[in-house]
Design a protein around this motif. Structure first.
Motif, PDB file in Angstrom:
ATOM      1  N   GLU A 145      49.962  -4.055   9.058  1.00  0.00           N
ATOM      2  CA  GLU A 145      48.987  -3.198   9.790  1.00  0.00           C
ATOM      3  C   GLU A 145      47.960  -2.945   8.834  1.00  0.00           C
ATOM      4  O   GLU A 145      46.669  -3.020   9.347  1.00  0.00           O
ATOM      5  CB  GLU A 145      49.676  -1.996  10.343  1.00  0.00           C
ATOM      6  N   ALA A 146      48.246  -2.428   7.659  1.00  0.00           N
ATOM      7  CA  ALA A 146      47.280  -1.751   6.901  1.00  0.00           C
ATOM      8  C   ALA A 146      46.079  -2.717   6.545  1.00  0.00           C
ATOM      9  O   ALA A 146      44.773  -2.295   6.280  1.00  0.00           O
ATOM     10  CB  ALA A 146      47.725  -1.144   5.486  1.00  0.00           C
ATOM     11  N   ILE A 147      46.213  -4.352   6.214  1.00  0.00           N
ATOM     12  CA  ILE A 147      45.468  -5.029   6.102  1.00  0.00           C
ATOM     13  C   ILE A 147      44.130  -5.154   6.934  1.00  0.00           C
ATOM     14  O   ILE A 147      42.865  -5.558   6.394  1.00  0.00           O
ATOM     15  CB  ILE A 147      46.074  -6.567   5.970  1.00  0.00           C
ATOM     16  N   HIS A 148      44.364  -4.593   8.292  1.00  0.00           N
ATOM     17  CA  HIS A 148      43.345  -4.452   9.205  1.00  0.00           C
ATOM     18  C   HIS A 148      42.155  -3.463   8.793  1.00  0.00           C
ATOM     19  O   HIS A 148      41.103  -3.648   9.172  1.00  0.00           O
ATOM     20  CB  HIS A 148      43.657  -4.107  10.519  1.00  0.00           C
ATOM     21  N   GLY A 149      42.396  -2.791   7.866  1.00  0.00           N
ATOM     22  CA  GLY A 149      41.312  -1.850   7.377  1.00  0.00           C
ATOM     23  C   GLY A 149      40.247  -2.616   6.526  1.00  0.00           C
ATOM     24  O   GLY A 149      38.860  -2.645   6.618  1.00  0.00           O
ATOM     25  N   PHE A 150      40.768  -3.774   5.747  1.00  0.00           N
ATOM     26  CA  PHE A 150      39.990  -4.695   5.291  1.00  0.00           C
ATOM     27  C   PHE A 150      39.308  -5.704   6.273  1.00  0.00           C
ATOM     28  O   PHE A 150      38.021  -6.290   6.245  1.00  0.00           O
ATOM     29  CB  PHE A 150      40.685  -5.623   4.110  1.00  0.00           C
ATOM     30  N   ILE A 151      40.358  -6.145   7.347  1.00  0.00           N
ATOM     31  CA  ILE A 151      39.703  -7.128   8.064  1.00  0.00           C
ATOM     32  C   ILE A 151      38.480  -6.459   8.913  1.00  0.00           C
ATOM     33  O   ILE A 151      37.690  -7.263   9.065  1.00  0.00           O
ATOM     34  CB  ILE A 151      40.794  -7.494   9.200  1.00  0.00           C
ATOM     35  N   ASP A 152      38.808  -5.267   9.297  1.00  0.00           N
ATOM     36  CA  ASP A 152      37.450  -4.626  10.130  1.00  0.00           C
ATOM     37  C   ASP A 152      36.400  -4.544   9.250  1.00  0.00           C
ATOM     38  O   ASP A 152      35.155  -4.783   9.672  1.00  0.00           O
ATOM     39  CB  ASP A 152      38.076  -3.311  10.628  1.00  0.00           C
ATOM     40  N   MET A 153      36.409  -4.194   8.082  1.00  0.00           N
ATOM     41  CA  MET A 153      35.214  -3.854   7.191  1.00  0.00           C
ATOM     42  C   MET A 153      34.630  -5.233   6.900  1.00  0.00           C
ATOM     43  O   MET A 153      33.313  -5.659   7.125  1.00  0.00           O
ATOM     44  CB  MET A 153      35.632  -3.305   5.933  1.00  0.00           C
ATOM     45  N   MET A 154      35.268  -6.350   6.760  1.00  0.00           N
ATOM     46  CA  MET A 154      34.623  -7.666   6.230  1.00  0.00           C
ATOM     47  C   MET A 154      34.213  -8.207   7.568  1.00  0.00           C
ATOM     48  O   MET A 154      33.017  -8.850   7.487  1.00  0.00           O
ATOM     49  CB  MET A 154      36.093  -8.544   5.956  1.00  0.00           C
ATOM     50  N   SER A 155      34.798  -7.997   8.713  1.00  0.00           N
ATOM     51  CA  SER A 155      34.167  -8.655  10.238  1.00  0.00           C
ATOM     52  C   SER A 155      32.783  -7.865  10.463  1.00  0.00           C
ATOM     53  O   SER A 155      32.026  -8.805  10.982  1.00  0.00           O
ATOM     54  CB  SER A 155      35.117  -8.481  11.239  1.00  0.00           C
ATOM     55  N   VAL A 156      32.419  -6.739  10.047  1.00  0.00           N
ATOM     56  CA  VAL A 156      31.143  -6.290  10.461  1.00  0.00           C
ATOM     57  C   VAL A 156      30.375  -6.354   9.099  1.00  0.00           C
ATOM     58  O   VAL A 156      29.109  -5.617   9.098  1.00  0.00           O
ATOM     59  CB  VAL A 156      31.406  -4.897  10.815  1.00  0.00           C
ATOM     60  N   GLY A 157      30.689  -7.072   7.976  1.00  0.00           N
ATOM     61  CA  GLY A 157      29.981  -7.018   6.798  1.00  0.00           C
ATOM     62  C   GLY A 157      29.863  -5.807   5.798  1.00  0.00           C
ATOM     63  O   GLY A 157      28.851  -5.675   5.188  1.00  0.00           O
ATOM     64  N   ALA A 158      30.652  -4.852   6.095  1.00  0.00           N
ATOM     65  CA  ALA A 158      30.618  -3.733   5.358  1.00  0.00           C
ATOM     66  C   ALA A 158      31.083  -4.070   3.964  1.00  0.00           C
ATOM     67  O   ALA A 158      31.843  -4.955   3.460  1.00  0.00           O
ATOM     68  CB  ALA A 158      31.667  -2.516   5.840  1.00  0.00           C
ATOM     69  N   THR A 159      30.632  -3.069   2.894  1.00  0.00           N
ATOM     70  CA  THR A 159      30.941  -3.394   1.350  1.00  0.00           C
ATOM     71  C   THR A 159      32.018  -2.667   1.032  1.00  0.00           C
ATOM     72  O   THR A 159      32.452  -1.761   1.961  1.00  0.00           O
ATOM     73  CB  THR A 159      29.568  -3.145   0.677  1.00  0.00           C
ATOM     74  N   ALA A 160      32.577  -2.839  -0.093  1.00  0.00           N
ATOM     75  CA  ALA A 160      33.722  -2.039  -0.656  1.00  0.00           C
ATOM     76  C   ALA A 160      32.916  -0.755  -0.848  1.00  0.00           C
ATOM     77  O   ALA A 160      34.021   0.084  -0.561  1.00  0.00           O
ATOM     78  CB  ALA A 160      33.977  -2.740  -2.029  1.00  0.00           C
ATOM     79  N   THR A 161      31.887  -0.407  -1.166  1.00  0.00           N
ATOM     80  CA  THR A 161      31.638   0.951  -1.248  1.00  0.00           C
ATOM     81  C   THR A 161      31.649   1.892   0.033  1.00  0.00           C
ATOM     82  O   THR A 161      31.869   2.732   0.043  1.00  0.00           O
ATOM     83  CB  THR A 161      29.994   1.116  -1.870  1.00  0.00           C
ATOM     84  N   GLN A 162      31.135   1.096   0.970  1.00  0.00           N
ATOM     85  CA  GLN A 162      31.393   1.905   2.395  1.00  0.00           C
ATOM     86  C   GLN A 162      32.817   2.153   2.571  1.00  0.00           C
ATOM     87  O   GLN A 162      33.312   3.341   3.214  1.00  0.00           O
ATOM     88  CB  GLN A 162      30.617   0.907   3.362  1.00  0.00           C
ATOM     89  N   LEU A 163      33.761   1.136   2.581  1.00  0.00           N
ATOM     90  CA  LEU A 163      35.115   1.335   2.503  1.00  0.00           C
ATOM     91  C   LEU A 163      35.789   2.462   1.649  1.00  0.00           C
ATOM     92  O   LEU A 163      36.432   3.315   2.136  1.00  0.00           O
ATOM     93  CB  LEU A 163      36.010  -0.117   2.280  1.00  0.00           C
ATOM     94  N   GLN A 164      35.276   2.423   0.436  1.00  0.00           N
ATOM     95  CA  GLN A 164      35.693   3.496  -0.416  1.00  0.00           C
ATOM     96  C   GLN A 164      35.120   4.868  -0.054  1.00  0.00           C
ATOM     97  O   GLN A 164      36.056   5.872  -0.404  1.00  0.00           O
ATOM     98  CB  GLN A 164      34.965   3.351  -1.770  1.00  0.00           C
ATOM     99  N   ARG A 165      34.137   5.234   0.839  1.00  0.00           N
ATOM    100  CA  ARG A 165      33.737   6.397   1.060  1.00  0.00           C
ATOM    101  C   ARG A 165      34.343   6.843   2.635  1.00  0.00           C
ATOM    102  O   ARG A 165      33.883   7.775   3.220  1.00  0.00           O
ATOM    103  CB  ARG A 165      32.135   6.270   1.122  1.00  0.00           C
ATOM    104  N   THR A 166      35.218   5.975   3.241  1.00  0.00           N
ATOM    105  CA  THR A 166      35.917   6.425   4.265  1.00  0.00           C
ATOM    106  C   THR A 166      36.924   7.299   4.048  1.00  0.00           C
ATOM    107  O   THR A 166      37.074   7.660   2.839  1.00  0.00           O
ATOM    108  CB  THR A 166      36.347   5.221   5.057  1.00  0.00           C
ATOM    109  N   VAL A 167      37.396   8.049   5.040  1.00  0.00           N
ATOM    110  CA  VAL A 167      38.364   9.017   5.090  1.00  0.00           C
ATOM    111  C   VAL A 167      39.620   8.680   5.703  1.00  0.00           C
ATOM    112  O   VAL A 167      39.688   9.310   6.963  1.00  0.00           O
ATOM    113  CB  VAL A 167      37.710  10.469   5.322  1.00  0.00           C
ATOM    114  N   PRO A 168      40.544   7.997   5.246  1.00  0.00           N
ATOM    115  CA  PRO A 168      41.826   7.708   6.239  1.00  0.00           C
ATOM    116  C   PRO A 168      42.765   8.730   6.432  1.00  0.00           C
ATOM    117  O   PRO A 168      42.550   9.805   5.611  1.00  0.00           O
ATOM    118  CB  PRO A 168      42.303   6.412   5.239  1.00  0.00           C
ATOM    119  N   ILE A 169      43.548   8.449   7.384  1.00  0.00           N
ATOM    120  CA  ILE A 169      44.622   9.603   7.753  1.00  0.00           C
ATOM    121  C   ILE A 169      45.572   9.611   6.669  1.00  0.00           C
ATOM    122  O   ILE A 169      46.087   8.497   6.334  1.00  0.00           O
ATOM    123  CB  ILE A 169      44.980   9.197   8.947  1.00  0.00           C
ATOM    124  N   HIS A 170      46.105  10.635   6.317  1.00  0.00           N
ATOM    125  CA  HIS A 170      47.315  11.033   5.362  1.00  0.00           C
ATOM    126  C   HIS A 170      48.536  11.376   6.413  1.00  0.00           C
ATOM    127  O   HIS A 170      48.223  12.246   7.131  1.00  0.00           O
ATOM    128  CB  HIS A 170      46.780  12.048   4.320  1.00  0.00           C
TER     129      HIS A 170
END
Length: 456
Positions: A412-437
């Motif tokens: 399930e967690a891999i979809h965070g990477f799948i979604d970002m890669m699918s829209v061409g987002a960078t690692a920096t953009q993913l790093q700045r997201t705020v996932p749920i704890h």
């Protein structure tokens, strides 16, 4: 007499029925042919029954660990394999019935049961019936590969299809093939109580993955008591019934059941593709272009038979590409697809993009980060801390090149990477997201922050 349709679909797997739905809603008449069971591999012999068995095996595993969580169960945890099988059979039957009801409810769709073969590029024969159409879609799937191995034909071996008929736990299941299907069945039947041996001719398990992933998967399975033999060159079989001897480089191993899980073969050899002029590769997969068109105008190939993705989700995406291009005026392409996959052992492996080994061969600078699941709060809370997560990032563009999450909820967690890669987002953009704890996914930005150049 030849019956004419606007479209003919051969095969009722994951791509066929939804395509029939779209075409009929667009006003077209459709003939859908299926020679065996509606629903294809996913419903009948693939993910659906397999994951049902995996769920039963996990329930047994968790029950055996109950005391670790302060839960007391008196007596041993037993397995009613007949009930396990019955549950899987029920899931399959309900899914088939659902597909049948869906197809029967489509206006202008005729379901034809039987084996279709080409007479020519626009005509298919089913029994004595001829059907013709300017549009033909092949969704015929694949089956287990059975290699030519000494003595194999003389024993009652199993494949991913026939193993579903087992209503007793094998005394000793020996699996030929250390990849995805073989490993899923290995852990499942070990948790049911079988002795299990996995035999792989390659130097390690799941050879397409990075060496650290392969090694960790082996450690997880061996930790549950599975015997793993890699680098085996010579394999021969002898015996009958449930008394089988498998010689592994001269070392005889007695077992009750043998599962062959060495790959898949497309169901294309008996379609008469040569009469239609449809090209296939050396392994029998139908060759397609970036929009899933074959070498013959008016014929497309979807799903496992085209060799462009061996998964339920890629087959469904094949349907989406064709429907969008033919009916919606779009220009969608296979090369735009960012497709992940998973290995459903427990804990699961979620994968996307290239491996670290593949990044190394690109000759471009890259960054790598790796974090053990012991550093993931959700995994610690569940006492499921085996495995790790890792990501590969392009050092220049910061594009996410690939990732692996082998651990609690990795699929399930891999979809965070799948979604970002699918829209061409960078690692920096993913790093700045705020996932749920507290989740496994909350560690993805932290993992990205750890990315560094690999050690020389």
């Amino acid at each position: 007499m030849t019956r004419r349709f606007d479209a003919i679909i051969v095969g009722a797997g994951q791509a066929g029925p939804p395509l029939a739905d779209r075409l009929t809603k667009a006003g077209q008449t459709v003939a859908l042919m299926e020679r065996k069971f509606l629903g294809g591999t996913y419903v009948n012999t693939g993910c659906m029954p397999t994951m049902t068995l995996v769920a039963s095996a996990r329930a047994a595993h968790v029950a055996r660990r109950a005391a670790d969580f302060g839960v007391l169960i008196t007596g041993d945890v037993g397995i009613d394999m007949a009930k396990v099988k019955s549950r899987a059979d029920t899931v399959i039957a309900h899914a088939r019935e659902g597909v049948r009801a869906w197809l029967d409810g489509m206006d202008r769709c005729m379901v034809i049961e039987g084996h279709a073969r080409f007479d020519d590029a626009h005509t298919l024969r089913v029994g004595d019936d001829l059907l013709t159409s300017p549009q033909i879609f092949l969704n015929v799937g694949a089956r287990a590969t059975v290699p030519d191995m000494p003595g194999l034909g003389a024993i009652p071996y199993l494949t991913n299809t026939s193993i579903l008929a087992l209503d007793r736990v094998p005394a000793h299941l020996l699996i030929i093939g250390g990849s995805y299907i073989g490993l899923e069945y290995a852990q499942t039947h070990r948790r049911f109580g079988a002795r299990v041996t996995v035999v792989e001719r390659g130097p390690r398990l799941i050879g397409r993955e990075d060496e650290d992933v392969s090694a960790e998967v082996r450690s997880i399975l061996e930790g549950e008591g599975i015997d793993i033999r890699t680098g085996v060159v010579s394999i021969t079989f002898a015996g009958s019934g449930e008394s089988i001897t498998v010689s592994l480089d001269g070392d005889p191993v007695a077992c009750s059941h043998v599962l062959i899980a060495v790959g898949r073969t497309p169901n294309t050899r008996d379609l008469g593709l040569d009469r239609a002029g449809v090209s296939v590769d050396t392994r029998g997969y139908i060759t397609v272009d970036d929009e899933l068109a074959t070498s013959v105008p008016g014929i497309w190939a979807l799903g496992d038979c085209n060799g462009r993705g061996a998964f339920t989700h890629t087959a469904y995406n094949d349907y989406e590409i064709i429907a969008a291009n033919l009916l919606d005026g779009e220009r969608r392409r296979l090369s735009d697809r960012v497709s992940g996959y998973a290995l459903y052992i427990d804990p699961p492996l979620g994968r996307i993009g290239i491996t670290e080994a593949e990044a190394r061969t690109r000759g471009k600078p890259y960054l790598i980060a790796k974090r053990p699941m012991t550093h993931v709060g959700r995994a610690v809370e569940r006492d499921e801390t085996l495995g790790f997560m890792k990501v590969v990032v392009d050092a220049g563009t910061r594009a996410i090149l690939g990732a692996a999450i082998l651990g609690c909820e990795g699929d399930e967690a891999i979809h965070g990477f799948i979604d970002m890669m699918s829209v061409g987002a960078t690692a920096t953009q993913l790093q700045r997201t705020v996932p749920i704890h507290p989740t496994v996914s909350e560690l993805l930005p932290t993992l990205i922050g750890d990315a560094r150049a690999p050690a020389e």
